[in-house]
Motif scaffolding. Structure first.
Motif, PDB file in Angstrom:
ATOM      1  N   LEU A   1      -8.688   0.941   3.983  1.00  0.00           N
ATOM      2  CA  LEU A   1      -7.261   0.951   4.268  1.00  0.00           C
ATOM      3  C   LEU A   1      -6.921  -0.098   5.330  1.00  0.00           C
ATOM      4  O   LEU A   1      -6.006  -0.909   5.149  1.00  0.00           O
ATOM      5  CB  LEU A   1      -6.813   2.343   4.725  1.00  0.00           C
ATOM      6  N   ASP A   2      -7.647  -0.091   6.432  1.00  0.00           N
ATOM      7  CA  ASP A   2      -7.402  -1.063   7.504  1.00  0.00           C
ATOM      8  C   ASP A   2      -7.563  -2.503   7.003  1.00  0.00           C
ATOM      9  O   ASP A   2      -6.748  -3.376   7.337  1.00  0.00           O
ATOM     10  CB  ASP A   2      -8.349  -0.827   8.681  1.00  0.00           C
ATOM     11  N   ASN A   3      -8.583  -2.755   6.209  1.00  0.00           N
ATOM     12  CA  ASN A   3      -8.798  -4.105   5.660  1.00  0.00           C
ATOM     13  C   ASN A   3      -7.630  -4.556   4.784  1.00  0.00           C
ATOM     14  O   ASN A   3      -7.213  -5.714   4.844  1.00  0.00           O
ATOM     15  CB  ASN A   3     -10.101  -4.178   4.873  1.00  0.00           C
ATOM     16  N   HIS A   4      -7.112  -3.652   3.980  1.00  0.00           N
ATOM     17  CA  HIS A   4      -6.002  -4.006   3.093  1.00  0.00           C
ATOM     18  C   HIS A   4      -4.694  -4.159   3.870  1.00  0.00           C
ATOM     19  O   HIS A   4      -3.869  -5.019   3.532  1.00  0.00           O
ATOM     20  CB  HIS A   4      -5.878  -2.998   1.948  1.00  0.00           C
ATOM     21  N   ILE A   5      -4.471  -3.362   4.887  1.00  0.00           N
ATOM     22  CA  ILE A   5      -3.292  -3.546   5.747  1.00  0.00           C
ATOM     23  C   ILE A   5      -3.358  -4.924   6.405  1.00  0.00           C
ATOM     24  O   ILE A   5      -2.362  -5.665   6.428  1.00  0.00           O
ATOM     25  CB  ILE A   5      -3.190  -2.426   6.805  1.00  0.00           C
ATOM     26  N   ASN A   6      -4.520  -5.267   6.936  1.00  0.00           N
ATOM     27  CA  ASN A   6      -4.694  -6.584   7.556  1.00  0.00           C
ATOM     28  C   ASN A   6      -4.464  -7.706   6.552  1.00  0.00           C
ATOM     29  O   ASN A   6      -3.813  -8.711   6.859  1.00  0.00           O
ATOM     30  CB  ASN A   6      -6.086  -6.713   8.168  1.00  0.00           C
ATOM     31  N   TYR A   7      -4.986  -7.561   5.346  1.00  0.00           N
ATOM     32  CA  TYR A   7      -4.803  -8.565   4.303  1.00  0.00           C
ATOM     33  C   TYR A   7      -3.315  -8.765   4.014  1.00  0.00           C
ATOM     34  O   TYR A   7      -2.828  -9.899   3.912  1.00  0.00           O
ATOM     35  CB  TYR A   7      -5.548  -8.145   3.031  1.00  0.00           C
ATOM     36  N   ILE A   8      -2.584  -7.676   3.881  1.00  0.00           N
ATOM     37  CA  ILE A   8      -1.146  -7.744   3.603  1.00  0.00           C
ATOM     38  C   ILE A   8      -0.428  -8.497   4.716  1.00  0.00           C
ATOM     39  O   ILE A   8       0.341  -9.422   4.463  1.00  0.00           O
ATOM     40  CB  ILE A   8      -0.569  -6.324   3.421  1.00  0.00           C
ATOM     41  N   HIS A   9      -0.681  -8.110   5.944  1.00  0.00           N
ATOM     42  CA  HIS A   9       0.038  -8.724   7.060  1.00  0.00           C
ATOM     43  C   HIS A   9      -0.340 -10.188   7.266  1.00  0.00           C
ATOM     44  O   HIS A   9       0.499 -10.985   7.695  1.00  0.00           O
ATOM     45  CB  HIS A   9      -0.185  -7.913   8.334  1.00  0.00           C
ATOM     46  N   TYR A  10      -1.548 -10.553   6.937  1.00  0.00           N
ATOM     47  CA  TYR A  10      -2.003 -11.934   7.140  1.00  0.00           C
ATOM     48  C   TYR A  10      -1.648 -12.853   5.966  1.00  0.00           C
ATOM     49  O   TYR A  10      -1.716 -14.072   6.081  1.00  0.00           O
ATOM     50  CB  TYR A  10      -3.519 -11.950   7.389  1.00  0.00           C
ATOM     51  N   ASN A  11      -1.223 -12.302   4.853  1.00  0.00           N
ATOM     52  CA  ASN A  11      -1.004 -13.070   3.631  1.00  0.00           C
ATOM     53  C   ASN A  11      -0.069 -14.275   3.790  1.00  0.00           C
ATOM     54  O   ASN A  11      -0.364 -15.339   3.239  1.00  0.00           O
ATOM     55  CB  ASN A  11      -0.513 -12.131   2.524  1.00  0.00           C
ATOM     56  N   PRO A  12       1.035 -14.204   4.526  1.00  0.00           N
ATOM     57  CA  PRO A  12       1.886 -15.391   4.686  1.00  0.00           C
ATOM     58  C   PRO A  12       1.181 -16.548   5.404  1.00  0.00           C
ATOM     59  O   PRO A  12       1.450 -17.714   5.107  1.00  0.00           O
ATOM     60  CB  PRO A  12       3.067 -14.885   5.521  1.00  0.00           C
ATOM     61  N   VAL A  13       0.275 -16.230   6.319  1.00  0.00           N
ATOM     62  CA  VAL A  13      -0.506 -17.282   6.997  1.00  0.00           C
ATOM     63  C   VAL A  13      -1.519 -17.853   6.016  1.00  0.00           C
ATOM     64  O   VAL A  13      -1.693 -19.069   5.922  1.00  0.00           O
ATOM     65  CB  VAL A  13      -1.196 -16.735   8.268  1.00  0.00           C
ATOM     66  N   LYS A  14      -2.163 -16.989   5.262  1.00  0.00           N
ATOM     67  CA  LYS A  14      -3.144 -17.435   4.265  1.00  0.00           C
ATOM     68  C   LYS A  14      -2.524 -18.435   3.294  1.00  0.00           C
ATOM     69  O   LYS A  14      -3.142 -19.432   2.943  1.00  0.00           O
ATOM     70  CB  LYS A  14      -3.670 -16.221   3.497  1.00  0.00           C
ATOM     71  N   HIS A  15      -1.280 -18.168   2.885  1.00  0.00           N
ATOM     72  CA  HIS A  15      -0.595 -19.053   1.939  1.00  0.00           C
ATOM     73  C   HIS A  15       0.111 -20.224   2.623  1.00  0.00           C
ATOM     74  O   HIS A  15       0.816 -20.987   1.969  1.00  0.00           O
ATOM     75  CB  HIS A  15       0.401 -18.254   1.093  1.00  0.00           C
ATOM     76  N   LYS A  16      -0.061 -20.300   3.942  1.00  0.00           N
ATOM     77  CA  LYS A  16       0.482 -21.408   4.741  1.00  0.00           C
ATOM     78  C   LYS A  16       2.008 -21.473   4.746  1.00  0.00           C
ATOM     79  O   LYS A  16       2.604 -22.552   4.874  1.00  0.00           O
ATOM     80  CB  LYS A  16      -0.125 -22.737   4.302  1.00  0.00           C
ATOM     81  N   TYR A  17       2.661 -20.325   4.629  1.00  0.00           N
ATOM     82  CA  TYR A  17       4.116 -20.263   4.784  1.00  0.00           C
ATOM     83  C   TYR A  17       4.501 -20.260   6.256  1.00  0.00           C
ATOM     84  O   TYR A  17       5.594 -20.702   6.610  1.00  0.00           O
ATOM     85  CB  TYR A  17       4.693 -19.024   4.106  1.00  0.00           C
TER      86      TYR A  17
ATOM     87  N   ILE B   1       0.880  -1.168   0.000  1.00  0.00           N
ATOM     88  CA  ILE B   1       0.000   0.000   0.000  1.00  0.00           C
ATOM     89  C   ILE B   1       0.911   1.209   0.000  1.00  0.00           C
ATOM     90  O   ILE B   1       1.784   1.345   0.857  1.00  0.00           O
ATOM     91  CB  ILE B   1      -0.928   0.046   1.229  1.00  0.00           C
ATOM     92  N   TRP B   2       0.689   2.077  -0.980  1.00  0.00           N
ATOM     93  CA  TRP B   2       1.443   3.318  -1.090  1.00  0.00           C
ATOM     94  C   TRP B   2       0.508   4.497  -0.938  1.00  0.00           C
ATOM     95  O   TRP B   2      -0.629   4.469  -1.431  1.00  0.00           O
ATOM     96  CB  TRP B   2       2.080   3.441  -2.473  1.00  0.00           C
ATOM     97  N   GLN B   3       1.033   5.537  -0.328  1.00  0.00           N
ATOM     98  CA  GLN B   3       0.408   6.846  -0.430  1.00  0.00           C
ATOM     99  C   GLN B   3       1.330   7.672  -1.314  1.00  0.00           C
ATOM    100  O   GLN B   3       2.521   7.821  -1.019  1.00  0.00           O
ATOM    101  CB  GLN B   3       0.244   7.534   0.917  1.00  0.00           C
ATOM    102  N   LEU B   4       0.769   8.167  -2.394  1.00  0.00           N
ATOM    103  CA  LEU B   4       1.550   8.973  -3.320  1.00  0.00           C
ATOM    104  C   LEU B   4       1.659  10.410  -2.825  1.00  0.00           C
ATOM    105  O   LEU B   4       0.782  10.893  -2.098  1.00  0.00           O
ATOM    106  CB  LEU B   4       0.901   8.945  -4.700  1.00  0.00           C
ATOM    107  N   PRO B   5       2.709  11.109  -3.234  1.00  0.00           N
ATOM    108  CA  PRO B   5       2.843  12.518  -2.839  1.00  0.00           C
ATOM    109  C   PRO B   5       1.729  13.369  -3.443  1.00  0.00           C
ATOM    110  O   PRO B   5       1.169  13.035  -4.492  1.00  0.00           O
ATOM    111  CB  PRO B   5       4.194  12.921  -3.429  1.00  0.00           C
ATOM    112  N   LYS B   6       1.443  14.460  -2.787  1.00  0.00           N
ATOM    113  CA  LYS B   6       0.454  15.406  -3.330  1.00  0.00           C
ATOM    114  C   LYS B   6       0.942  15.872  -4.700  1.00  0.00           C
ATOM    115  O   LYS B   6       2.107  16.158  -4.891  1.00  0.00           O
ATOM    116  CB  LYS B   6       0.282  16.589  -2.399  1.00  0.00           C
TER     117      LYS B   6
END
Length: 174
Positions: A121-137, A62-67
């Motif tokens: 935003l919160d949902n996507h941050i959570n998705y990113i952080h949980y992704n290694p568990v989702k993929h069973k790594y 997730i990026w926030q681009l500059p103004k």
């Protein structure tokens, strides 16, 4: 047909970038190169990295681009091409790519999603952080080393045990 992207200066965007060959582990095998390239490009063309996870064959960020700046495509193109130039050749490459002087490392396109609001935003941050568990790594989010999750714990934004409850398992494992 031309692909249409939503371009809004200063906005937050979620991205998924995949390797062309999803059976490869090039991102993890070359993690130091990827980190170096990522820092070089985002220093030259700043973005605020809100969250990121590097997996074997793909990454989410997730990026926030500059103004006043909406050119995330240029940044990803530079990151992908610089990374590709710095790793040893050996991947399969289609003739159409060879004719264009390309390597066969990354899928040409990537997924982007403009973040709509704080909940999104919160949902996507959570998705990113949980992704290694989702993929069973790993079985615990904290066990995956290539994630911004550790920065969130360090800055007291999340507890180190975050993601261990069944609620997240049910949400992201489907």
């Amino acid at each position: 047909m031309r692909y249409r992207r939503v371009l809004e200066p200063g906005a937050y965007y979620f991205f998924t970038l995949n390797l062309e060959d999803r059976t490869q582990s090039l991102l993890i095998e070359n993690i130091e190169i990827l980190r170096r390239v990522y820092l070089k490009i985002t220093k030259r063309h700043p973005v605020n990295t809100i969250a990121i996870v590097i997996m074997h064959d793909h990454l989410h960020a997730i990026w926030q681009l500059p103004k006043g700046d909406s050119n995330y495509a240029m940044r990803w193109r530079l990151i992908k091409s610089e990374f590709s130039r710095q790793i040893l050749p050996g991947e399969f490459c289609k003739q159409s790519r060879l004719h264009k002087g390309e390597r066969g490392i990354w899928q040409r396109r990537y997924w982007e999603h403009k973040i709509r609001n704080e909940e999104d935003l919160d949902n996507h941050i959570n998705y990113i952080h949980y992704n290694p568990v989702k993929h069973k790594y790993v079985t615990k989010v904290s066990d995956w080393p290539f994630s911004s999750f550790h920065g969130y714990v360090k800055n007291l934004k999340l507890p180190s045990t975050w993601g261990s409850d069944n609620k997240l398992n049910n949400m992201y494992d489907e």
